[in-house]
Design an enzyme around this catalytic site. Structure first.
Site, PDB file in Angstrom:
ATOM      1  N   ASN A   1       0.845  -1.187   0.000  1.00  0.00           N
ATOM      2  CA  ASN A   1       0.000   0.000   0.000  1.00  0.00           C
ATOM      3  C   ASN A   1       0.885   1.243   0.000  1.00  0.00           C
ATOM      4  O   ASN A   1       1.647   1.430   0.952  1.00  0.00           O
ATOM      5  CB  ASN A   1      -0.902   0.000   1.235  1.00  0.00           C
ATOM      6  CG  ASN A   1      -1.978   1.054   1.168  1.00  0.00           C
ATOM      7  OD1 ASN A   1      -2.192   1.672   0.126  1.00  0.00           O
ATOM      8  ND2 ASN A   1      -2.648   1.279   2.278  1.00  0.00           N
TER       9      ASN A   1
ATOM     10  N   ASP B   1      10.646   2.003   1.726  1.00  0.00           N
ATOM     11  CA  ASP B   1       9.365   1.630   2.342  1.00  0.00           C
ATOM     12  C   ASP B   1       9.466   0.225   2.939  1.00  0.00           C
ATOM     13  O   ASP B   1       8.591  -0.614   2.755  1.00  0.00           O
ATOM     14  CB  ASP B   1       8.209   1.718   1.353  1.00  0.00           C
ATOM     15  CG  ASP B   1       6.850   1.612   2.057  1.00  0.00           C
ATOM     16  OD1 ASP B   1       6.762   2.002   3.228  1.00  0.00           O
ATOM     17  OD2 ASP B   1       5.890   1.115   1.421  1.00  0.00           O
TER      18      ASP B   1
ATOM     19  N   PHE C   1      -0.246  -5.706   4.394  1.00  0.00           N
ATOM     20  CA  PHE C   1       0.448  -4.998   3.326  1.00  0.00           C
ATOM     21  C   PHE C   1       1.918  -4.821   3.683  1.00  0.00           C
ATOM     22  O   PHE C   1       2.254  -4.563   4.841  1.00  0.00           O
ATOM     23  CB  PHE C   1      -0.170  -3.609   3.124  1.00  0.00           C
ATOM     24  CG  PHE C   1      -1.561  -3.621   2.562  1.00  0.00           C
ATOM     25  CD1 PHE C   1      -1.774  -3.677   1.198  1.00  0.00           C
ATOM     26  CD2 PHE C   1      -2.669  -3.561   3.405  1.00  0.00           C
ATOM     27  CE1 PHE C   1      -3.061  -3.666   0.670  1.00  0.00           C
ATOM     28  CE2 PHE C   1      -3.957  -3.547   2.888  1.00  0.00           C
ATOM     29  CZ  PHE C   1      -4.149  -3.605   1.515  1.00  0.00           C
TER      30      PHE C   1
END
Length: 427
Positions: free
Chosen positions: A287, A314, A332
């Protein structure tokens, strides 16, 4: 530590030696001399033939999980993974247990990274427990060393909260990081909304959710700055994890208007498209989700023209129980620190010099960190790498293994890092 690295190519647009092959002598944690055929004396010698060197890389978006979720990652393992990924400094999101919303938790993270090979920069939460209701004591957290403010995985949904946060942080010259997502539009969503989500029968996450929230954030930023006269040369709002065509356009338009905004994307965002999720590999559940080829093309263009300032990993580690189950029940996220550079080399479309800039100069500018350069007298905060080397990602130093890249051949290999008088070299 006294170290001589011979015949290494300097890749650093801020260095007077950029593009040149030089010997680098390091002593006492600083770059003592850069030149040709330097006398090693009693120094340790590392042959840098074929390697490049830049200022140490900075990752602006890492989930450290510690405190509270040490079974997924802890501060030791995240530093190991970061070093193997070439990062000497990482920004840790506040979504821990407890959330980084007090000075005690902030100092726990900061102190654990003091003097280490990888420096830890904790970001503090905007709201208590990062739940979007009540403000934290942002001034105290800023003075205690918070590098930025964000609710991390939880985008700020309340417009009034976001506006007041911008107004509150401006006099402090502090940065607000927000990921644009309207969660009412993505509720129960599993992947990008499009043809593939329809074919496989999964609830989609529309690009509109990013675009509407980004329009709101940029409008609020513009409105807030009309009401004060503070200098806006540094970014005030950092948009994290852009993923759509229109999202890139909106940031580009905002910059053209002179708004103090910056943006990043995750390196892995460009490695896949939504159609790759047909096999229901939960390691591809992220996400923002992998989107269309048109979105990916826009991200590459945004990187090329400077609309997108930085590349992040990330890094989002999860244990086996959170990923090895039905797709719609899986969490996620991807474990990403060790593969970020290689994926940028392989999929960004940028030359190596520009990739390095988006891992070094730009993150430090956005975060108000001291500049680092490959120059005589500068701190020895360095990353050594071979952008052309192919290697097999056979082992992750993270506690978690939720990555689709294990066992894959990648291009662009980190070979060593130096920081705070410490060094580590990799084969």
């Amino acid at each position: 530590m006294k170290l001589l690295v011979s015949s290494v190519r300097v890749i650093d647009k801020t260095s007077p030696f950029n593009g040149q092959i030089k010997d680098i002598l390091i002593e006492g944690g600083k770059i003592k001399q850069i030149g040709d055929n330097l006398d090693a004396g009693n120094a340790q010698v590392v042959d840098g033939t074929g390697l490049s060197v830049s200022a140490g890389w900075v990752d602006m978006r890492v989930q450290g999980r510690d405190p509270g979720f040490e079974h997924k990652e802890d501060l030791h393992s995240v530093r190991q993974a970061a070093a193997h990924g070439g990062f000497t400094e990482i920004v840790l999101l506040p979504n821990t247990q407890p959330v980084v919303d007090t000075k005690d938790t902030l100092n726990y993270i900061r102190h654990s990274g003091f003097g280490g090979l990888v420096t830890l920069h904790p970001a503090a939460a905007v709201t208590k427990k990062a739940d979007g209701v009540d403000f934290t004591e942002m001034m105290d957290l800023h003075q205690a060393g918070a590098v930025a403010f964000t609710d991390g995985e939880n985008p700020v949904q309340n417009a009034d909260l976001l506006l007041k946060t911008i107004l509150y942080l401006r006099p402090l010259n502090a940065l607000l990081i927000n990921r644009p997502e309207d969660r009412e539009l993505t509720l129960y969503g599993q992947m990008h909304e499009g043809v593939t989500s329809t074919l496989v029968g999964m609830k989609g996450m529309p690009a509109l959710a990013e675009e509407m929230m980004l329009i709101r954030d940029l409008k609020l930023l513009e409105y807030a700055l009309e009401k004060n006269t503070y200098d806006t040369t540094a970014p005030v709002l950092h948009v994290s994890l852009l993923s759509t065509v229109r999202g890139v356009e909106l940031v580009r338009e905002a910059k053209a208007k002179g708004l103090p905004v910056s943006a990043d994307i995750a390196a892995h965002q460009l490695a896949f498209e939504d159609k790759d999720l047909i096999g229901f590999d939960t390691n591809l559940k992220i996400n923002p989700p992998f989107r269309s080829s048109e979105d990916n093309a826009a991200l590459r263009q945004g990187l090329a023209d400077g609309t997108i300032d930085a590349i992040v990993s990330d890094h989002n580690p999860h244990d086996e129980e959170s990923k090895n189950l039905e797709f719609d029940h899986a969490d996620f996220g991807i474990t990403a620190l060790e593969t970020a550079f290689a994926l940028a080399v392989m999929h960004s479309g940028l030359v190596v010099d520009d990739i390095v800039e988006k891992l070094t100069v730009q993150p430090r500018r956005i975060l108000r960190l001291p500049e680092v350069s490959v120059a005589e007298g500068a701190p020895a905060n360095l990353t050594f790498f071979d952008p052309n080397s192919e290697w097999i990602f056979g082992r992750s130093y993270s506690k978690s293994k939720n990555t689709p890249f294990l066992g894959q051949t990648l291009k662009g290999q980190v070979r060593g890092v130096i920081n705070n008088g410490k060094q580590e070299w990799f084969q």
